[in-house]
Design a protein around this motif. Structure first.
Motif, PDB file in Angstrom:
ATOM      1  N   GLU A 171       0.843  -1.192   0.000  1.00 44.97           N
ATOM      2  CA  GLU A 171       0.000   0.000   0.000  1.00 44.97           C
ATOM      3  C   GLU A 171       0.874   1.236   0.000  1.00 44.97           C
ATOM      4  OE1 GLU A 171      -2.100   1.277   3.714  1.00 44.97           O
ATOM      5  OE2 GLU A 171      -1.378  -0.652   4.465  1.00 44.97           O
ATOM      6  N   GLY A 172       0.313   2.349  -0.490  1.00 44.97           N
ATOM      7  CA  GLY A 172       1.056   3.593  -0.499  1.00 44.97           C
ATOM      8  C   GLY A 172       0.479   4.605  -1.472  1.00 44.97           C
ATOM      9  N   VAL A 173       1.169   5.729  -1.558  1.00 46.01           N
ATOM     10  CA  VAL A 173       0.751   6.832  -2.426  1.00 46.01           C
ATOM     11  C   VAL A 173       1.054   6.458  -3.877  1.00 46.01           C
ATOM     12  CG1 VAL A 173       1.134   9.269  -2.965  1.00 46.01           C
ATOM     13  CG2 VAL A 173       1.165   8.498  -0.585  1.00 46.01           C
ATOM     14  N   ASP A 174       0.102   6.734  -4.769  1.00 47.76           N
ATOM     15  CA  ASP A 174       0.334   6.466  -6.180  1.00 47.76           C
ATOM     16  C   ASP A 174       0.867   7.732  -6.868  1.00 47.76           C
ATOM     17  OD1 ASP A 174      -1.859   8.125  -6.900  1.00 47.76           O
ATOM     18  OD2 ASP A 174      -3.237   6.436  -6.962  1.00 47.76           O
ATOM     19  N   PRO A 175       1.305   7.649  -8.125  1.00 45.05           N
ATOM     20  CA  PRO A 175       1.890   8.806  -8.817  1.00 45.05           C
ATOM     21  C   PRO A 175       0.915   9.956  -9.058  1.00 45.05           C
ATOM     22  CG  PRO A 175       2.491   6.778  -9.950  1.00 45.05           C
ATOM     23  CD  PRO A 175       1.467   6.427  -8.913  1.00 45.05           C
ATOM     24  N   TRP A 176      -0.385   9.739  -8.864  1.00 43.65           N
ATOM     25  CA  TRP A 176      -1.390  10.760  -9.132  1.00 43.65           C
ATOM     26  C   TRP A 176      -1.912  11.418  -7.863  1.00 43.65           C
ATOM     27  CZ3 TRP A 176      -1.484   5.692 -10.799  1.00 43.65           C
ATOM     28  CH2 TRP A 176      -0.946   5.510 -12.073  1.00 43.65           C
ATOM     29  N   GLY A 177      -1.249  11.144  -6.733  1.00 47.94           N
ATOM     30  CA  GLY A 177      -1.634  11.755  -5.473  1.00 47.94           C
ATOM     31  C   GLY A 177      -2.690  10.995  -4.696  1.00 47.94           C
ATOM     32  N   GLY A 178      -3.103   9.845  -5.197  1.00 47.32           N
ATOM     33  CA  GLY A 178      -4.062   9.003  -4.477  1.00 47.32           C
ATOM     34  C   GLY A 178      -3.330   8.025  -3.579  1.00 47.32           C
ATOM     35  N   TYR A 179      -4.085   7.181  -2.936  1.00 43.99           N
ATOM     36  CA  TYR A 179      -3.515   6.166  -2.052  1.00 43.99           C
ATOM     37  C   TYR A 179      -4.142   4.825  -2.401  1.00 43.99           C
ATOM     38  CZ  TYR A 179      -1.426   4.271   2.201  1.00 43.99           C
ATOM     39  OH  TYR A 179      -0.659   3.557   3.084  1.00 43.99           O
ATOM     40  N   ARG A 180      -3.322   3.795  -2.525  1.00 41.78           N
ATOM     41  CA  ARG A 180      -3.792   2.482  -2.958  1.00 41.78           C
ATOM     42  C   ARG A 180      -3.331   1.387  -1.997  1.00 41.78           C
ATOM     43  NH1 ARG A 180      -5.062   2.269  -8.777  1.00 41.78           N
ATOM     44  NH2 ARG A 180      -5.097   4.420  -9.478  1.00 41.78           N
ATOM     45  N   ALA A 181      -4.106   0.311  -1.958  1.00 43.78           N
ATOM     46  CA  ALA A 181      -3.732  -0.888  -1.215  1.00 43.78           C
ATOM     47  C   ALA A 181      -4.068  -2.087  -2.092  1.00 43.78           C
ATOM     48  CB  ALA A 181      -4.479  -0.972   0.104  1.00 43.78           C
ATOM     49  N   GLY A 182      -3.191  -3.090  -2.081  1.00 38.98           N
ATOM     50  CA  GLY A 182      -3.393  -4.246  -2.935  1.00 38.98           C
ATOM     51  C   GLY A 182      -3.243  -5.565  -2.206  1.00 38.98           C
ATOM     52  N   PHE A 183      -4.046  -6.538  -2.643  1.00 31.90           N
ATOM     53  CA  PHE A 183      -4.055  -7.867  -2.046  1.00 31.90           C
ATOM     54  C   PHE A 183      -4.193  -8.910  -3.151  1.00 31.90           C
ATOM     55  CE2 PHE A 183      -5.803  -4.830   0.848  1.00 31.90           C
ATOM     56  CZ  PHE A 183      -5.268  -5.163   2.088  1.00 31.90           C
ATOM     57  N   MET A 184      -3.800 -10.121  -2.842  1.00 32.39           N
ATOM     58  CA  MET A 184      -4.053 -11.244  -3.730  1.00 32.39           C
ATOM     59  C   MET A 184      -4.632 -12.377  -2.894  1.00 32.39           C
ATOM     60  SD  MET A 184      -0.463 -13.201  -4.444  1.00 32.39           S
ATOM     61  CE  MET A 184      -1.429 -14.555  -5.073  1.00 32.39           C
ATOM     62  N   GLY A 185      -5.381 -13.253  -3.546  1.00 32.69           N
ATOM     63  CA  GLY A 185      -5.957 -14.366  -2.814  1.00 32.69           C
ATOM     64  C   GLY A 185      -6.234 -15.543  -3.722  1.00 32.69           C
ATOM     65  N   LYS A 186      -6.373 -16.709  -3.084  1.00 32.28           N
ATOM     66  CA  LYS A 186      -6.659 -17.942  -3.815  1.00 32.28           C
ATOM     67  C   LYS A 186      -7.686 -18.746  -3.042  1.00 32.28           C
ATOM     68  CE  LYS A 186      -2.098 -18.421  -5.904  1.00 32.28           C
ATOM     69  NZ  LYS A 186      -0.960 -19.312  -6.149  1.00 32.28           N
ATOM     70  N   THR A 187      -8.526 -19.422  -3.788  1.00 34.47           N
ATOM     71  CA  THR A 187      -9.475 -20.357  -3.199  1.00 34.47           C
ATOM     72  C   THR A 187      -9.835 -21.396  -4.239  1.00 34.47           C
ATOM     73  OG1 THR A 187     -11.471 -20.546  -1.840  1.00 34.47           O
ATOM     74  CG2 THR A 187     -11.598 -19.090  -3.769  1.00 34.47           C
ATOM     75  N   ARG A 188     -10.472 -22.455  -3.792  1.00 33.79           N
ATOM     76  CA  ARG A 188     -10.929 -23.531  -4.679  1.00 33.79           C
ATOM     77  C   ARG A 188     -12.379 -23.819  -4.323  1.00 33.79           C
ATOM     78  NH1 ARG A 188      -8.391 -29.344  -6.273  1.00 33.79           N
ATOM     79  NH2 ARG A 188      -7.527 -28.075  -7.921  1.00 33.79           N
ATOM     80  N   ILE A 189     -13.217 -23.928  -5.360  1.00 38.08           N
ATOM     81  CA  ILE A 189     -14.625 -24.239  -5.129  1.00 38.08           C
ATOM     82  C   ILE A 189     -15.019 -25.478  -5.928  1.00 38.08           C
ATOM     83  CG2 ILE A 189     -15.272 -21.854  -4.587  1.00 38.08           C
ATOM     84  CD1 ILE A 189     -16.490 -21.681  -7.430  1.00 38.08           C
ATOM     85  N   ALA A 190     -15.953 -26.236  -5.384  1.00 38.34           N
ATOM     86  CA  ALA A 190     -16.507 -27.392  -6.086  1.00 38.34           C
ATOM     87  C   ALA A 190     -17.703 -26.922  -6.902  1.00 38.34           C
ATOM     88  CB  ALA A 190     -16.940 -28.457  -5.083  1.00 38.34           C
ATOM     89  N   LEU A 191     -17.721 -27.258  -8.180  1.00 38.55           N
ATOM     90  CA  LEU A 191     -18.823 -26.845  -9.053  1.00 38.55           C
ATOM     91  C   LEU A 191     -20.165 -27.342  -8.524  1.00 38.55           C
ATOM     92  CD1 LEU A 191     -17.226 -27.408 -12.570  1.00 38.55           C
ATOM     93  CD2 LEU A 191     -17.701 -25.231 -11.459  1.00 38.55           C
ATOM     94  N   LYS A 192     -20.221 -28.575  -8.049  1.00 32.88           N
ATOM     95  CA  LYS A 192     -21.489 -29.145  -7.587  1.00 32.88           C
ATOM     96  C   LYS A 192     -22.053 -28.393  -6.386  1.00 32.88           C
ATOM     97  CE  LYS A 192     -19.650 -32.620  -4.484  1.00 32.88           C
ATOM     98  NZ  LYS A 192     -19.688 -33.975  -4.024  1.00 32.88           N
ATOM     99  N   ASP A 193     -21.167 -27.767  -5.576  1.00 35.55           N
ATOM    100  CA  ASP A 193     -21.648 -26.979  -4.429  1.00 35.55           C
ATOM    101  C   ASP A 193     -22.503 -25.808  -4.881  1.00 35.55           C
ATOM    102  OD1 ASP A 193     -20.367 -28.668  -2.688  1.00 35.55           O
ATOM    103  OD2 ASP A 193     -18.732 -27.274  -2.209  1.00 35.55           O
ATOM    104  N   PHE A 194     -22.317 -25.378  -6.109  1.00 33.14           N
ATOM    105  CA  PHE A 194     -23.054 -24.241  -6.647  1.00 33.14           C
ATOM    106  C   PHE A 194     -24.059 -24.669  -7.723  1.00 33.14           C
ATOM    107  CE2 PHE A 194     -19.335 -22.573  -4.617  1.00 33.14           C
ATOM    108  CZ  PHE A 194     -19.846 -21.501  -3.905  1.00 33.14           C
ATOM    109  N   GLY A 195     -24.439 -25.932  -7.684  1.00 34.95           N
ATOM    110  CA  GLY A 195     -25.489 -26.427  -8.577  1.00 34.95           C
ATOM    111  C   GLY A 195     -25.058 -26.604 -10.021  1.00 34.95           C
ATOM    112  N   ILE A 196     -23.761 -26.649 -10.274  1.00 32.47           N
ATOM    113  CA  ILE A 196     -23.252 -26.859 -11.633  1.00 32.47           C
ATOM    114  C   ILE A 196     -22.755 -28.302 -11.701  1.00 32.47           C
ATOM    115  CG2 ILE A 196     -21.558 -26.143 -13.363  1.00 32.47           C
ATOM    116  CD1 ILE A 196     -21.543 -23.368 -11.912  1.00 32.47           C
ATOM    117  N   ASP A 197     -23.459 -29.139 -12.461  1.00 28.65           N
ATOM    118  CA  ASP A 197     -23.119 -30.563 -12.452  1.00 28.65           C
ATOM    119  C   ASP A 197     -22.766 -31.124 -13.830  1.00 28.65           C
ATOM    120  OD1 ASP A 197     -25.614 -30.566 -13.589  1.00 28.65           O
ATOM    121  OD2 ASP A 197     -26.559 -31.812 -12.066  1.00 28.65           O
ATOM    122  N   TYR A 198     -22.332 -30.266 -14.722  1.00 31.39           N
ATOM    123  CA  TYR A 198     -21.907 -30.718 -16.045  1.00 31.39           C
ATOM    124  C   TYR A 198     -20.669 -31.604 -15.880  1.00 31.39           C
ATOM    125  CZ  TYR A 198     -21.096 -30.523 -21.071  1.00 31.39           C
ATOM    126  OH  TYR A 198     -20.939 -30.847 -22.395  1.00 31.39           O
TER     127      TYR A 198
END
Length: 188
Positions: free
Chosen positions: A141-168
């Protein structure tokens, strides 16, 4: 006594005043929602959702008070193959005519130290809402070149298709989708 009550009130509000609100910079292409799934067990099919928006609240001194919400247009699925994308938008998978939005809303954030977070929340996809957990990490996170302020994150997850009603049936190697999320927010 009155001064004590005022001081106690200010201390109680202190964590709230340090939190900052951010808008996810999807318009500037500084955020992405990517996915991958095995194709018949022979290779990986990758893609992304091009149309989404969201916001989050974050205080580096109190990360567990953070929150995030993201709304996704499932019709924006992009696997770099027009015919496949048409199939993904259809009834076998996302059924975007019936389910025109997906969303994620955090319910709990756990600070694991060293910038690592466990983000729990509810994912609504294909008309089904289920709890998921995202392994996240603060990028910076920090000040950007345009005078704004930014914060960044990354994330990962795994989902089962069948849990969401997708059963192809794509075969036993293709029952789960890995999601990789990159979020850069501009402080408001």
């Amino acid at each position: 006594m009155r001064k004590t009550l005022i001081a106690a009130s200010l201390l109680a509000l202190a964590p709230l005043t340090n939190a900052a609100d951010y808008v996810i910079d999807s318009k500037g292409a500084h955020a992405s929602i990517n996915f991958k799934i095995q194709h018949l067990g022979y290779s990986w099919l990758t893609g992304r959702f091009n149309d989404f928006e969201g916001k989050f609240s974050y205080d580096k001194k109190n990360p567990e008070a953070a929150s995030i919400t993201v709304k996704i247009n499932p019709a924006s699925v992009d696997s770099n193959h027009a015919e496949r994308d048409k199939h993904l938008r259809g009834e076998d998978f996302l059924d975007v005519e019936k389910f025109d939005s997906a969303k994620f809303a955090s319910t709990e954030i756990e600070d694991l130290g060293d910038g690592k977070l466990r983000v729990k929340g509810d994912l609504t996809l294909h008309g089904v809402t289920k709890p998921i957990t995202i392994k996240a990490k603060k990028v910076g996170e920090g000040v950007d070149p345009w005078g704004g302020y930014r914060a960044g994150f990354m994330g990962k997850t795994r989902i089962a298709l069948k849990d969401f009603g997708i059963d192809y049936d794509l075969g036993p190697a293709s029952t789960h989708v890995d999601l990789e999320l990159h979020v850069e927010g501009v402080r408001q």
